[in-house]
Design a protein around this motif. Structure first.
Motif, PDB file in Angstrom:
ATOM      1  N   ASP A   9     -35.108  28.724  63.987  1.00  0.00           N
ATOM      2  CA  ASP A   9     -36.549  28.511  64.090  1.00  0.00           C
ATOM      3  C   ASP A   9     -37.104  27.936  62.786  1.00  0.00           C
ATOM      4  N   ILE A  10     -36.596  28.448  61.672  1.00  0.00           N
ATOM      5  CA  ILE A  10     -37.050  27.946  60.368  1.00  0.00           C
ATOM      6  C   ILE A  10     -36.661  26.487  60.195  1.00  0.00           C
ATOM      7  N   ALA A  11     -35.407  26.161  60.523  1.00  0.00           N
ATOM      8  CA  ALA A  11     -34.942  24.778  60.384  1.00  0.00           C
ATOM      9  C   ALA A  11     -35.789  23.842  61.247  1.00  0.00           C
ATOM     10  N   GLU A  12     -36.077  24.279  62.473  1.00  0.00           N
ATOM     11  CA  GLU A  12     -36.879  23.445  63.381  1.00  0.00           C
ATOM     12  C   GLU A  12     -38.304  23.272  62.855  1.00  0.00           C
ATOM     13  N   ALA A  13     -38.886  24.373  62.365  1.00  0.00           N
ATOM     14  CA  ALA A  13     -40.261  24.314  61.855  1.00  0.00           C
ATOM     15  C   ALA A  13     -40.341  23.428  60.616  1.00  0.00           C
ATOM     16  N   VAL A  14     -39.342  23.518  59.749  1.00  0.00           N
ATOM     17  CA  VAL A  14     -39.325  22.694  58.543  1.00  0.00           C
ATOM     18  C   VAL A  14     -39.250  21.216  58.910  1.00  0.00           C
TER      19      VAL A  14
END
Length: 224
Positions: free
Chosen positions: A109-114
């Motif tokens: 989720d973090i990678a996608e949001a970044v």
């Protein structure tokens, strides 16, 4: 009918303004991070940033309080996702398992949001800038302390304990965040990507040992 027509016509205009604002903010953010990665944080001025985007300083400060806020815009987003992931863990899950599970599930989720904001590769390069810049590292450690407090209070609420009288939430969170810091420092000294940081963090967390993974429901662990 005239009122309806006015309202109907206002929505697209409002949407267009918001889109332009978002595009301006994202351009300022990306240009700032690219300059930080290329020139260093101290070697980049607000004038450099606004010149790259062809806007005024006034526009920059409409979106950001200063360079530090820009540098930590993406980490702040990641922190919010981790806190939300801890809140969403199954009830009754032991605290350490909840923290570890939240970290595991929030990676993607973090990678996608970044990547919705800036390229992941750029985010990782700026992270190394943060680690190597004394002013930013001090701010990063301060922010880490604030994140620990947020997480400790979430854990305390899950477990039904008072963090002001029961030290276990803060002890546990400090231990987990300390392990993450060790992993981050080892990773930042190299030239690996996010997958390597994920593997290193997971391996380090596995070393915390089963003692911290015990449920807190046992009366023997109740604070007196």
């Amino acid at each position: 009918m005239e009122t309806v027509g006015t309202v109907a016509g206002a929505a697209p205009a409002t949407g267009l303004r918001e889109r332009r604002k978002r595009l301006t903010r994202d351009a300022l953010l990306r240009s700032s991070l690219e300059l930080f990665a290329a020139r260093g944080y101290e070697g980049t001025t607000v004038d450099d940033i606004v010149a790259a985007v062809h806007v005024s300083q006034r526009t920059f400060f409409r979106y950001f309080a200063g360079k530090e806020e820009v540098a930590f815009h993406v980490p702040r987003l990641a922190e919010s996702l981790v806190v939300d992931a801890v809140r969403g863990r199954p009830p009754g899950e032991p605290p350490l398992d909840a923290l570890r599970g939240a970290l595991r599930e929030s990676w993607d989720d973090i990678a996608e949001a970044v990547e919705q904001v800036v390229p992941l590769e750029l985010h990782l390069r700026v992270y190394r800038v943060i680690e190597s810049t004394p002013a930013l590292l001090a701010a990063h450690l301060r922010r880490s302390s604030e994140l620990e407090e947020r997480l400790a209070r979430v854990i305390a609420e899950r477990e039904g304990v008072d963090p002001d009288t029961d030290p276990r939430p803060r002890i546990l969170v400090a231990a987990v965040c300390g392990v993450i810091r060790v992993a981050e420092r080892s990773w930042s000294a190299g030239d690996s990507g996010l997958a390597a940081l994920r593997e290193l963090t997971t391996a380090h967390l596995d070393r915390l040992g089963p003692a911290l993974a015990e449920p807190w429901s046992d009366d023997r662990h109740t604070s007196r």
